[in-house]
Motif scaffolding. Structure first.
Motif, PDB file in Angstrom:
ATOM      1  N   ALA A   3       0.833  -1.202   0.000  1.00 52.30           N
ATOM      2  CA  ALA A   3       0.000   0.000   0.000  1.00 52.30           C
ATOM      3  C   ALA A   3       0.869   1.255   0.000  1.00 52.30           C
ATOM      4  N   LEU A   4       1.976   1.201   0.721  1.00 53.13           N
ATOM      5  CA  LEU A   4       2.878   2.346   0.763  1.00 53.13           C
ATOM      6  C   LEU A   4       3.531   2.572  -0.597  1.00 53.13           C
ATOM      7  N   SER A   5       3.896   1.500  -1.275  1.00 46.20           N
ATOM      8  CA  SER A   5       4.472   1.624  -2.625  1.00 46.20           C
ATOM      9  C   SER A   5       3.459   2.226  -3.592  1.00 46.20           C
ATOM     10  N   THR A   6       2.200   1.851  -3.434  1.00 48.29           N
ATOM     11  CA  THR A   6       1.148   2.415  -4.283  1.00 48.29           C
ATOM     12  C   THR A   6       0.987   3.908  -4.018  1.00 48.29           C
ATOM     13  N   LEU A   7       1.020   4.286  -2.746  1.00 48.79           N
ATOM     14  CA  LEU A   7       0.935   5.715  -2.404  1.00 48.79           C
ATOM     15  C   LEU A   7       2.110   6.495  -2.977  1.00 48.79           C
ATOM     16  N   ILE A   8       3.280   5.911  -2.925  1.00 48.12           N
ATOM     17  CA  ILE A   8       4.469   6.582  -3.466  1.00 48.12           C
ATOM     18  C   ILE A   8       4.322   6.777  -4.972  1.00 48.12           C
ATOM     19  N   ARG A   9       3.845   5.743  -5.676  1.00 48.82           N
ATOM     20  CA  ARG A   9       3.626   5.885  -7.124  1.00 48.82           C
ATOM     21  C   ARG A   9       2.608   6.962  -7.422  1.00 48.82           C
ATOM     22  N   LEU A  10       1.523   6.988  -6.647  1.00 44.60           N
ATOM     23  CA  LEU A  10       0.478   7.987  -6.845  1.00 44.60           C
ATOM     24  C   LEU A  10       1.027   9.399  -6.632  1.00 44.60           C
ATOM     25  N   HIS A  11       1.751   9.586  -5.543  1.00 48.85           N
ATOM     26  CA  HIS A  11       2.276  10.923  -5.255  1.00 48.85           C
ATOM     27  C   HIS A  11       3.390  11.320  -6.223  1.00 48.85           C
ATOM     28  N   THR A  12       4.127  10.346  -6.722  1.00 45.11           N
ATOM     29  CA  THR A  12       5.134  10.644  -7.748  1.00 45.11           C
ATOM     30  C   THR A  12       4.454  11.146  -9.011  1.00 45.11           C
ATOM     31  N   HIS A  13       3.353  10.500  -9.379  1.00 44.32           N
ATOM     32  CA  HIS A  13       2.592  10.924 -10.554  1.00 44.32           C
ATOM     33  C   HIS A  13       2.035  12.337 -10.349  1.00 44.32           C
ATOM     34  N   GLN A  14       1.479  12.598  -9.175  1.00 46.90           N
ATOM     35  CA  GLN A  14       0.938  13.926  -8.883  1.00 46.90           C
ATOM     36  C   GLN A  14       2.037  14.980  -8.912  1.00 46.90           C
ATOM     37  N   LEU A  15       3.207  14.644  -8.362  1.00 53.97           N
ATOM     38  CA  LEU A  15       4.335  15.580  -8.387  1.00 53.97           C
ATOM     39  C   LEU A  15       4.752  15.874  -9.822  1.00 53.97           C
ATOM     40  N   ALA A  97       7.137  17.452  -0.647  1.00 55.93           N
ATOM     41  CA  ALA A  97       7.217  17.161   0.789  1.00 55.93           C
ATOM     42  C   ALA A  97       6.349  15.961   1.144  1.00 55.93           C
ATOM     43  N   GLU A  98       5.171  15.902   0.554  1.00 57.33           N
ATOM     44  CA  GLU A  98       4.267  14.776   0.815  1.00 57.33           C
ATOM     45  C   GLU A  98       4.887  13.466   0.317  1.00 57.33           C
ATOM     46  N   LEU A  99       5.445  13.489  -0.874  1.00 53.80           N
ATOM     47  CA  LEU A  99       6.096  12.299  -1.428  1.00 53.80           C
ATOM     48  C   LEU A  99       7.263  11.875  -0.544  1.00 53.80           C
ATOM     49  N   LYS A 100       8.051  12.832  -0.093  1.00 61.31           N
ATOM     50  CA  LYS A 100       9.204  12.525   0.745  1.00 61.31           C
ATOM     51  C   LYS A 100       8.786  11.834   2.033  1.00 61.31           C
ATOM     52  N   LYS A 101       7.654  12.267   2.617  1.00 59.69           N
ATOM     53  CA  LYS A 101       7.171  11.628   3.842  1.00 59.69           C
ATOM     54  C   LYS A 101       6.946  10.140   3.611  1.00 59.69           C
ATOM     55  N   TYR A 102       6.300   9.807   2.511  1.00 55.06           N
ATOM     56  CA  TYR A 102       6.020   8.406   2.216  1.00 55.06           C
ATOM     57  C   TYR A 102       7.302   7.627   1.920  1.00 55.06           C
ATOM     58  N   GLU A 103       8.219   8.251   1.193  1.00 52.32           N
ATOM     59  CA  GLU A 103       9.473   7.569   0.888  1.00 52.32           C
ATOM     60  C   GLU A 103      10.284   7.305   2.158  1.00 52.32           C
ATOM     61  N   ILE A 104      10.316   8.279   3.051  1.00 52.10           N
ATOM     62  CA  ILE A 104      11.048   8.109   4.306  1.00 52.10           C
ATOM     63  C   ILE A 104      10.386   7.029   5.162  1.00 52.10           C
ATOM     64  N   THR A 105       9.063   7.037   5.214  1.00 51.71           N
ATOM     65  CA  THR A 105       8.346   6.009   5.968  1.00 51.71           C
ATOM     66  C   THR A 105       8.657   4.627   5.418  1.00 51.71           C
ATOM     67  N   LYS A 106       8.650   4.492   4.100  1.00 49.78           N
ATOM     68  CA  LYS A 106       8.952   3.199   3.483  1.00 49.78           C
ATOM     69  C   LYS A 106      10.382   2.776   3.805  1.00 49.78           C
ATOM     70  N   ALA A 107      11.320   3.698   3.715  1.00 50.05           N
ATOM     71  CA  ALA A 107      12.717   3.373   4.011  1.00 50.05           C
ATOM     72  C   ALA A 107      12.876   2.952   5.471  1.00 50.05           C
ATOM     73  N   ASN A 108      12.173   3.639   6.373  1.00 49.65           N
ATOM     74  CA  ASN A 108      12.246   3.268   7.790  1.00 49.65           C
ATOM     75  C   ASN A 108      11.663   1.881   8.028  1.00 49.65           C
ATOM     76  N   ARG A 109      10.550   1.572   7.380  1.00 55.72           N
ATOM     77  CA  ARG A 109       9.952   0.241   7.529  1.00 55.72           C
ATOM     78  C   ARG A 109      10.878  -0.840   6.987  1.00 55.72           C
ATOM     79  N   GLU A 110      11.478  -0.570   5.843  1.00 55.40           N
ATOM     80  CA  GLU A 110      12.402  -1.551   5.265  1.00 55.40           C
ATOM     81  C   GLU A 110      13.613  -1.755   6.166  1.00 55.40           C
ATOM     82  N   ARG A 111      14.115  -0.647   6.738  1.00 54.42           N
ATOM     83  CA  ARG A 111      15.265  -0.736   7.639  1.00 54.42           C
ATOM     84  C   ARG A 111      14.911  -1.547   8.881  1.00 54.42           C
TER      85      ARG A 111
END
Length: 141
Positions: A3-15, A97-111
Motif C-alpha cells: 500500500a505504501l508503494s502504491t501511495l508513493i507511485r500515486l504521489h510521484t505521478h501527482q508531483l 514534501a508529501e512524497l518525501k514523507k512516504y518515501e522516508i516512511t517506506k525506508a524506515n519500515r524496510e530498515r
C-alpha cells in the motif's frame, strides 16, 4: 508495504503533473517577458525613426500612447503569470514534501524489517553456537 508503494507511485505521478504545470506557467511567463522586451525595443526604434523627422514624427504621439497601453496590458499579464507561477511552485514544493514523507516512511519500515531479520538470524546463530558448545563440552540438553 505494498500500500505504501502504491501511495508513493500515486504521489510521484501527482508531483510530475505539478512540475509540468509549473514548467508551463514559467514558459508563459517567459513569453510575456519576451513580448515586453520586444515592445521596448520597438518603442526605441520608433523613437529613433520619429527623431529623424518625416511622417514618423507626426504619428509618433499616437503610436506612443498605443504602445504604453500595450505595455501596461503586458505588465498586468506578467503580474498574473508571476502569481500563477508562484502558486505552482508552492504546489510542487508541497507535493514533493508529501512524497518525501512516504518515501522516508517506506525506508524506515524496510530498515526495521531488515534489522528484525538480522536480529532473528543472530538469535538462531547464537542458539546453534550454544548447542555446539554444549555438545563439545559434554553437557546434556
Amino acid at each position: 508495504m505494498k500500500a505504501l508503494s502504491t501511495l508513493i507511485r500515486l504521489h510521484t505521478h501527482q508531483l510530475d503533473e505539478k512540475r509540468r504545470a509549473l514548467a508551463e506557467a514559467e514558459r508563459r511567463l517567459d513569453n510575456a517577458r519576451a513580448q515586453r522586451a520586444a515592445l521596448d525595443e520597438e518603442m526605441v526604434a520608433e523613437k529613433a525613426t520619429a527623431a529623424q523627422g518625416g511622417e514618423g514624427a507626426y504619428t509618433y504621439g499616437a503610436y506612443l500612447q498605443a504602445a504604453r497601453r500595450r505595455r501596461e496590458a503586458i505588465d498586468a499579464g506578467i503580474a498574473v503569470l508571476e502569481k500563477a507561477a508562484g502558486e505552482a511552485r508552492d504546489a510542487v514544493a508541497e507535493a514533493f514534501a508529501e512524497l518525501k514523507k512516504y518515501e522516508i516512511t517506506k525506508a524506515n519500515r524496510e530498515r526495521r524489517a531488515l534489522e528484525e531479520a538480522n536480529r532473528r538470524e543472530q538469535e538462531l546463530l547464537d542458539e546453534v553456537g550454544l548447542s555446539v558448545h554444549r555438545r563439545n563440552s559434554g553437557e546434556v540438553l
